[in-house]
Design a protein around this motif. Structure first.
Motif, short mmCIF file in Angstrom:
data_model
loop_
_atom_site.label_atom_id
_atom_site.label_comp_id
_atom_site.label_asym_id
_atom_site.label_seq_id
_atom_site.Cartn_x
_atom_site.Cartn_y
_atom_site.Cartn_z
N GLU A 96 -6.60 3.27 -11.61
CA GLU A 96 -6.13 4.55 -11.61
C GLU A 96 -7.36 5.20 -12.23
O GLU A 96 -7.90 6.11 -11.53
CB GLU A 96 -4.82 4.79 -11.37
CG GLU A 96 -3.44 5.01 -10.95
CD GLU A 96 -3.68 4.60 -9.14
OE1 GLU A 96 -4.47 6.37 -8.92
OE2 GLU A 96 -3.38 3.83 -8.27
N ARG A 99 -10.70 4.56 -10.04
CA ARG A 99 -11.07 5.36 -8.78
C ARG A 99 -11.78 6.70 -8.71
O ARG A 99 -11.66 7.31 -8.06
CB ARG A 99 -8.54 5.31 -7.39
CG ARG A 99 -9.26 5.77 -6.39
CD ARG A 99 -7.75 5.92 -6.34
NE ARG A 99 -7.24 4.23 -5.76
CZ ARG A 99 -6.01 3.76 -6.06
NH1 ARG A 99 -5.31 4.31 -6.11
NH2 ARG A 99 -5.75 2.39 -5.35
N ASP A 125 -7.46 8.74 -2.90
CA ASP A 125 -6.72 9.05 -3.48
C ASP A 125 -6.58 10.83 -3.24
O ASP A 125 -5.62 11.70 -4.36
CB ASP A 125 -6.19 9.15 -5.11
CG ASP A 125 -7.26 9.13 -5.94
OD1 ASP A 125 -8.25 9.85 -4.75
OD2 ASP A 125 -7.11 9.47 -7.33
N HIS A 225 -4.78 3.14 6.11
CA HIS A 225 -4.03 3.05 6.71
C HIS A 225 -3.31 2.43 7.64
O HIS A 225 -2.17 1.34 7.17
CB HIS A 225 -3.43 4.57 6.65
CG HIS A 225 -2.61 5.01 7.02
ND1 HIS A 225 -1.88 5.23 6.60
CD2 HIS A 225 -1.35 5.75 8.13
CE1 HIS A 225 -0.37 5.83 6.99
NE2 HIS A 225 -0.08 5.43 7.92
N THR A 229 -1.97 -0.16 4.91
CA THR A 229 -0.28 0.38 4.59
C THR A 229 0.67 -0.21 6.11
O THR A 229 1.19 -0.72 5.25
CB THR A 229 -0.55 1.85 4.55
OG1 THR A 229 -1.74 2.60 3.58
CG2 THR A 229 1.25 2.23 5.12
N GLU A 242 0.12 -0.42 0.55
CA GLU A 242 -0.84 0.74 -0.41
C GLU A 242 0.09 2.33 0.68
O GLU A 242 -0.30 2.20 1.44
CB GLU A 242 -2.01 0.39 -0.16
CG GLU A 242 -2.05 -0.45 -1.43
CD GLU A 242 -3.24 -0.86 -1.41
OE1 GLU A 242 -4.66 0.33 -2.07
OE2 GLU A 242 -4.78 -2.03 -1.67
N HIS A 244 -1.17 6.10 0.40
CA HIS A 244 -2.27 7.07 -0.32
C HIS A 244 -1.84 8.20 0.54
O HIS A 244 -2.48 8.02 1.75
CB HIS A 244 -3.68 6.42 -0.51
CG HIS A 244 -3.65 5.74 -1.39
ND1 HIS A 244 -3.82 5.90 -2.55
CD2 HIS A 244 -3.37 3.64 -1.19
CE1 HIS A 244 -3.41 4.66 -2.79
NE2 HIS A 244 -3.44 4.13 -2.39
N ARG A 245 -2.04 10.19 0.30
CA ARG A 245 -1.30 10.78 1.13
C ARG A 245 -3.00 10.96 1.55
O ARG A 245 -3.34 11.79 3.35
CB ARG A 245 -1.08 12.13 -0.39
CG ARG A 245 -1.36 12.95 1.22
CD ARG A 245 -0.55 14.50 0.52
NE ARG A 245 -2.03 15.24 -0.78
CZ ARG A 245 -1.34 15.48 -1.41
NH1 ARG A 245 -0.65 16.04 -1.90
NH2 ARG A 245 -2.43 15.87 -2.54
N TRP A 247 -5.34 8.88 3.42
CA TRP A 247 -5.57 7.59 4.03
C TRP A 247 -4.04 7.96 5.34
O TRP A 247 -4.63 8.42 6.45
CB TRP A 247 -4.88 6.48 3.56
CG TRP A 247 -5.12 5.52 2.74
CD1 TRP A 247 -6.83 6.32 2.55
CD2 TRP A 247 -4.84 4.09 2.37
NE1 TRP A 247 -7.05 5.30 1.27
CE2 TRP A 247 -6.21 3.54 1.26
CE3 TRP A 247 -3.55 3.28 2.45
CZ2 TRP A 247 -6.26 2.98 0.49
CZ3 TRP A 247 -4.27 2.56 1.66
CH2 TRP A 247 -5.29 2.04 0.75
#
Length: 609
Positions: A96, A99, A125, A225, A229, A242, A244-245, A247
């Protein structure tokens, strides 16, 4: 250098204002990152090995910016943050924190280089905001309206030295190309920037309508995404998805861009066929803008069960996106059942065996197993050069008594590692046998910029090397393993050379390799070992069906195939070939379009929109 340092120390804040992303720079005190370039210099001098070891060491010791990483690699291609994040994770680092540092470094570089705001896409992120479509190739027909529009994530045509675009092979790309050409329609999809679609088109009756994506959008939408995802989630979460907003918001943005392209390209009352998990929001977007359209959607992957699908933060939005269609099609009945259950439980909608009631209309559903161009494969098999090449392949492998083959895209869903482990146990059991069965595995590279695929490649490489080290002989490796992409004629020659085809994915919507192998066996010889978790298993009951997670059963399946008599091989293969020829890819496409037309006609009869 001072200018870059200064910019790197600036704090860049994203502020979303409507459709515009504003960048505001605020000065911050000088911190530890001021020593960045000194550390990089030391790293470059002290590191004993180039490449990722330098990167990993640098991340561990300090902050490496986008530019600094590029300089360390000394190459033209900047590595993606996902690769480096994987390295940090393997070293036990704080992913994190990395990133965040990577994001600040990239934004600072953009600010210092004077790149425009539209190019400064949001980091992985952070909140994503709407980005303008980048310039790229256009195509003839962009100002026309079409009665039939096909929508896929990408336009599957590639440039060749002779200056034309084509899709080679016998798979879905070719099936869809013929479908659109017969209807003189338009094909909407992502086109690479190096494809000059204005120069030529694959058919005078087919117009390519490109959707352009920036490099950052490719990273967030496709690599993020879609591939990190949705893909793992829709394949039994074999790898952890994973979320992530940024994405998700970029996914929504890109789906809107595809929908806008269709809105302007479709004639009044046109038929629109949208494909696959990358574009699940498009049907609803089209329904809102163009209720006159006849909209179909087909999901090529499995539809995940309730327990997995509900992990999606935007689960309701995805379902509503699909329900914008008049007809939603799936590869198998299990996927259809999962979809109907999700509509009932999450959206509280009434469902029947073949439809969902929503907003005063009925969305029809059905099972339409995808397939291949059987005739195209048979024509290649009938060419003398194909049989010559098949004999040559066997000769190059030492003329083995039995040749076992696997042909896949390098993906964690394909079960390549499990297959190799099972074959290794066979080699251990047959150590005293002078001529054990030969095994060739083709694993074409894909999604290399996604970190977990790079990790998979490393694992498979090590496994193949271990098998060759333990069981190979001088000049005769135990496993022939290649990542090279093969021309389709070479693939068909390998189908003909192989006595046994092992198609054992851990999860797969269909698995067209199995169908291509069966269609190539015009002499009704050969054995197909097929995973129970491939959609094709529902059609190929005569294959040796196996759970690829059970190494012992997979090993037994290979041994059973080796021992199978020619008579039994012939009976099984003929039954599968006859069924396949009756349900080839052209039948699949025509049946879906016919069902779509019937579904929209039924809706019109009921007075729907």
């Amino acid at each position: 250098m001072n200018a870059i340092r200064s910019a790197f120390l600036d704090r860049i804040e994203h502020q979303t204002k409507g459709d515009v992303v504003a960048l505001r720079r605020e000065p911050t005190p000088v911190g530890a990152v001021a020593e960045l370039f000194d550390r990089l210099h030391e790293l470059h001098l002290d590191a004993g090995e180039p490449g990722v070891r330098q990167i990993a060491s640098g991340i561990g010791r300090g902050v490496l910016s986008h530019t600094s990483v590029h300089n360390t690699f000394r190459g033209p291609k900047v590595p993606k943050w996902g690769h480096l994040e994987l390295i940090v994770d393997q070293l036990g680092g704080d992913t994190e924190a990395f990133r965040r540092l990577w994001r600040l470094a990239r934004l600072a570089e953009l600010a210092s280089s004077g790149e425009g705001e539209a190019d400064a896409a949001p980091p992985p992120d952070s909140d994503a905001a709407e980005m303008a479509a980048p310039p790229g190739p256009s195509a003839r027909g962009a100002d026309r309206r079409f009665d039939f529009v096909l929508v896929t994530s990408r336009i599957p045509f590639s440039n060749h030295t002779k200056g034309f675009l084509s899709a080679a092979g016998a798979g879905l790309d070719q099936i869809l190309q013929r479908l659109v050409s017969e209807r003189k329609g338009g094909w909407v999809g992502w086109a690479r920037r190096d494809c000059d679609l204005d120069r030529v088109e694959p058919s005078p009756d087919l117009s390519l309508l490109p959707v352009m994506l920036s490099e950052r959008e490719i990273e967030l939408h496709l690599e993020g995404h879609c591939n990190s995802t949705l893909w793992p989630l829709y394949h039994d979460a074999i790898e952890r998805p994973e979320f992530h907003r940024a994405w998700r918001e970029t996914y929504r943005l890109i789906n809107k861009r595809y929908a806008e392209t269709v809105v302007h390209a479709a004639a009044p009352g046109a038929t629109v066929w949208v494909h696959d998990y990358q574009l699940q929001l498009v049907p609803e977007m089209l329904r809102e803008r163009r209720p006159d359209l006849r909209i179909g959607f087909f999901l090529h992957t499995p539809m995940p069960p309730f327990e997995l699908f509900t992990k999606l933060p935007d689960r309701g939005e995805v379902l509503r996106g699909l329900l914008g269609a008049d007809l939603v099609g799936f590869q198998g009945r299990r996927s259809l059942g999962n979809f109907l259950l999700l509509c009932r439980e999450l959206l509280h909608l009434r469902t029947s065996a073949d439809g969902v009631e929503v907003g005063g209309r009925t969305v029809m559903t059905g099972v339409y197993p995808s397939s291949i161009d059987v005739v195209a494969v048979e024509e290649l098999v009938g060419q003398p050069r194909t049989e010559r090449r098949a004999r040559q392949i066997r000769a190059e492998l030492g003329d083995p008594g039995v040749l076992v083959a696997g042909i896949d895209r390098l993906d964690y869903t394909k079960g390549i590692e499990q297959r190799m482990v099972a074959y290794g146990e066979i080699l251990e059991d047959l150590r005293s046998v002078a001529s054990p069965p030969a095994f060739i595995q083709v694993a074409t590279l894909s999604r290399e910029r996604v970190a977990r695929y790079a990790s998979l490649r490393e694992r498979v490489d090590r496994l193949a090397g271990r098998l060759n080290g333990s069981y190979g002989r001088m000049g005769s490796p135990a496993v022939r393993y290649t990542n090279n992409a093969l021309d389709f004629s070479e693939v068909v020659a390998l189908y003909r050379a192989a006595d046994i085809m092992v198609a054992t994915p851990l999860s797969d919507g269909m698995n067209l390799v199995a169908k291509e192998y069966v269609s190539s066996r015009v002499d009704d010889e050969g054995v197909l070992i097929l995973s129970e978790f491939a959609g094709a298993a529902a059609e190929f009951g005569e294959a040796i069906l196996v759970n690829p997670n059970d190494t012992g059963k997979l090993k037994d399946a290979i041994l059973r195939a080796i021992a199978m008599s020619p008579g039994e091989q012939g009976e099984r293969m003929k039954a599968m070939r006859d069924r396949l020829r009756a349900r080839d890819g052209h039948v699949w496409a025509a049946s879906f379009v016919a069902a779509l037309q019937a579904a929209s006609s039924r809706l019109a009869d009921k007075g729907g929109p």
